[in-house]
Design a protein around this motif. Structure first.
Motif, mmCIF file in Angstrom:
data_model
loop_
_atom_site.group_PDB
_atom_site.id
_atom_site.type_symbol
_atom_site.label_atom_id
_atom_site.label_comp_id
_atom_site.label_asym_id
_atom_site.label_seq_id
_atom_site.Cartn_x
_atom_site.Cartn_y
_atom_site.Cartn_z
ATOM 1 N N MET A 1 52.396 1.906 -24.774
ATOM 2 C CA MET A 1 52.383 0.954 -25.888
ATOM 3 C C MET A 1 51.082 0.168 -25.922
ATOM 4 N N PHE A 2 50.710 -0.358 -24.747
ATOM 5 C CA PHE A 2 49.487 -1.144 -24.696
ATOM 6 C C PHE A 2 48.273 -0.264 -24.943
ATOM 7 N N GLY A 3 48.354 0.983 -24.493
ATOM 8 C CA GLY A 3 47.226 1.883 -24.706
ATOM 9 C C GLY A 3 47.026 2.200 -26.173
ATOM 10 N N VAL A 4 48.124 2.381 -26.922
ATOM 11 C CA VAL A 4 48.031 2.673 -28.353
ATOM 12 C C VAL A 4 47.446 1.474 -29.102
ATOM 13 N N GLY A 5 47.918 0.268 -28.768
ATOM 14 C CA GLY A 5 47.395 -0.933 -29.424
ATOM 15 C C GLY A 5 45.914 -1.124 -29.159
ATOM 16 N N LEU A 6 45.482 -0.830 -27.944
ATOM 17 C CA LEU A 6 44.062 -0.949 -27.603
ATOM 18 C C LEU A 6 43.234 0.043 -28.407
ATOM 19 N N LEU A 7 43.739 1.274 -28.525
ATOM 20 C CA LEU A 7 43.020 2.282 -29.306
ATOM 21 C C LEU A 7 42.936 1.899 -30.779
ATOM 22 N N ARG A 8 44.021 1.318 -31.306
ATOM 23 C CA ARG A 8 44.002 0.884 -32.702
ATOM 24 C C ARG A 8 42.958 -0.221 -32.908
ATOM 25 N N GLY A 9 42.896 -1.158 -31.988
ATOM 26 C CA GLY A 9 41.902 -2.227 -32.086
ATOM 27 C C GLY A 9 40.490 -1.681 -32.021
ATOM 28 N N LEU A 10 40.261 -0.741 -31.125
ATOM 29 C CA LEU A 10 38.935 -0.118 -31.030
ATOM 30 C C LEU A 10 38.619 0.675 -32.289
ATOM 31 N N GLY A 11 39.685 1.245 -32.897
ATOM 32 C CA GLY A 11 39.476 1.988 -34.146
ATOM 33 C C GLY A 11 39.002 1.070 -35.269
ATOM 34 N N VAL A 12 39.575 -0.138 -35.338
ATOM 35 C CA VAL A 12 39.140 -1.107 -36.348
ATOM 36 C C VAL A 12 37.688 -1.494 -36.109
ATOM 37 N N THR A 13 37.334 -1.729 -34.847
ATOM 38 C CA THR A 13 35.947 -2.072 -34.510
ATOM 39 C C THR A 13 35.002 -0.949 -34.885
ATOM 40 N N LEU A 14 35.406 0.285 -34.585
ATOM 41 C CA LEU A 14 34.576 1.445 -34.915
ATOM 42 C C LEU A 14 34.417 1.593 -36.431
ATOM 43 N N LYS A 15 35.488 1.306 -37.173
ATOM 44 C CA LYS A 15 35.431 1.400 -38.636
ATOM 45 C C LYS A 15 34.417 0.412 -39.195
ATOM 46 N N HIS A 16 34.439 -0.822 -38.683
ATOM 47 C CA HIS A 16 33.469 -1.822 -39.129
ATOM 48 C C HIS A 16 32.054 -1.417 -38.736
ATOM 49 N N PHE A 17 31.923 -0.860 -37.564
ATOM 50 C CA PHE A 17 30.606 -0.452 -37.067
ATOM 51 C C PHE A 17 30.004 0.636 -37.966
ATOM 52 N N VAL A 18 30.812 1.660 -38.268
ATOM 53 C CA VAL A 18 30.326 2.742 -39.124
ATOM 54 C C VAL A 18 30.102 2.247 -40.546
ATOM 55 N N GLY A 19 31.022 1.406 -41.028
ATOM 56 C CA GLY A 19 30.891 0.877 -42.378
ATOM 57 C C GLY A 19 29.627 0.063 -42.575
ATOM 58 N N THR A 20 29.180 -0.607 -41.521
ATOM 59 C CA THR A 20 27.948 -1.383 -41.602
ATOM 60 C C THR A 20 26.766 -0.494 -41.958
ATOM 61 N N TYR A 21 26.647 0.648 -41.272
ATOM 62 C CA TYR A 21 25.516 1.546 -41.524
ATOM 63 C C TYR A 21 25.666 2.278 -42.854
ATOM 64 N N LEU A 22 26.904 2.579 -43.246
ATOM 65 C CA LEU A 22 27.109 3.202 -44.554
ATOM 66 C C LEU A 22 26.698 2.244 -45.678
ATOM 67 N N ASP A 23 26.981 0.946 -45.489
ATOM 68 C CA ASP A 23 26.590 -0.041 -46.488
ATOM 69 C C ASP A 23 25.072 -0.204 -46.527
ATOM 70 N N ASP A 24 24.424 -0.095 -45.374
ATOM 71 C CA ASP A 24 22.957 -0.141 -45.337
ATOM 72 C C ASP A 24 22.375 1.021 -46.131
ATOM 73 N N LEU A 25 22.979 2.201 -45.988
ATOM 74 C CA LEU A 25 22.493 3.362 -46.740
ATOM 75 C C LEU A 25 22.750 3.194 -48.233
ATOM 76 N N ARG A 26 23.863 2.552 -48.564
ATOM 77 C CA ARG A 26 24.195 2.329 -49.972
ATOM 78 C C ARG A 26 23.134 1.468 -50.654
ATOM 79 N N TRP A 27 22.643 0.462 -49.950
ATOM 80 C CA TRP A 27 21.636 -0.443 -50.518
ATOM 81 C C TRP A 27 20.243 -0.139 -49.981
ATOM 82 N N PHE A 28 20.036 1.077 -49.570
ATOM 83 C CA PHE A 28 18.735 1.442 -48.992
ATOM 84 C C PHE A 28 17.602 1.205 -50.006
ATOM 85 N N GLY A 29 16.590 0.478 -49.572
ATOM 86 C CA GLY A 29 15.463 0.172 -50.442
ATOM 87 C C GLY A 29 15.689 -1.020 -51.336
#
Length: 212
Positions: A1-29
């Protein structure tokens, strides 16, 4: 149970991390010096997590943001500056850190105080930006500014603001605090109208008394 919750939290962090660079590409230049891009990235439509790249990118300053005080003057005919300040000294009395100094003068003929400061000083390093001076001023002569970029290499000569440096036109105040300015001008107009009405009633009563 605790392992699944930890993975979900890391998944949210990873989503924000990837989304940051995707947004940079969206407004590139167009990331810098682009008000439209900054407006989107500061809204609920923003994706990811990013840092505002100051000073190229700047957050919009809220109207009620307050920094050091400044003095208002009316713009008269021929570019004349008519100070609202009457050097009453209330702002200096209510100032908690006592960072305001006012130099007054008297009329050489009558000896009465001149309702205008000869000099007005504020030590901006001591000022705590509380806004009490602006709140208690009975003449709406002192307001809180939005300018916070005041860093200098010599605080002893550059951070003692005099009257010339503190004075700004009413039009500047209207530009940084439009809603406050409209509310205050409406109240001022209502007060003047009530004063004129009382004067008219007094004149009419006096005329009626003379005729009687």
């Amino acid at each position: 149970m605790f392992g699944v919750g930890l993975l979900r939290g890391l998944g949210v962090t990873l989503k924000h991390f990837v989304g940051t660079y995707l947004d940079d590409l969206r407004w590139f230049g167009k990331r810098y010096y682009n008000p439209k891009a900054l407006a989107v990235r500061q809204s609920a439509k923003a994706r990811g997590v990013f840092t505002v790249q100051y000073p190229e990118e700047r957050l919009p300053i809220p109207e009620e943001f307050r920094f050091i005080p400044f003095l208002l003057y009316e713009e008269g005919e021929g570019g004349a500056k008519i100070d609202r300040c009457t050097s009453c000294g209330i702002c200096a009395k209510v100032c908690p850190p006592q960072c305001i100094w006012i130099q007054r003068s008297n009329d050489p003929v009558t000896g009465r105080p001149v309702p205008e400061p000869v000099e007005f000083y504020i030590d901006v390093d001591i000022c705590m930006n509380c806004g009490l001076c602006a709140e208690y001023c009975p003449f709406d002569a002192i307001k809180m500014d939005h300018d916070f970029e005041l860093a200098t290499f010599d605080r002893f000569t550059e951070h003692i603001f005099n009257k010339e440096k503190l004075s700004k036109p009413v039009s500047y105040y209207a530009s940084i605090r439009p809603r406050n300015y409209e509310r205050e001008e409406a109240a001022r107009a209502a007060k003047e109208a009530a004063k004129a009405a009382r004067a008219g009633e007094a004149a009419a009563a006096k005329t009626a008394e003379v005729e009687a």
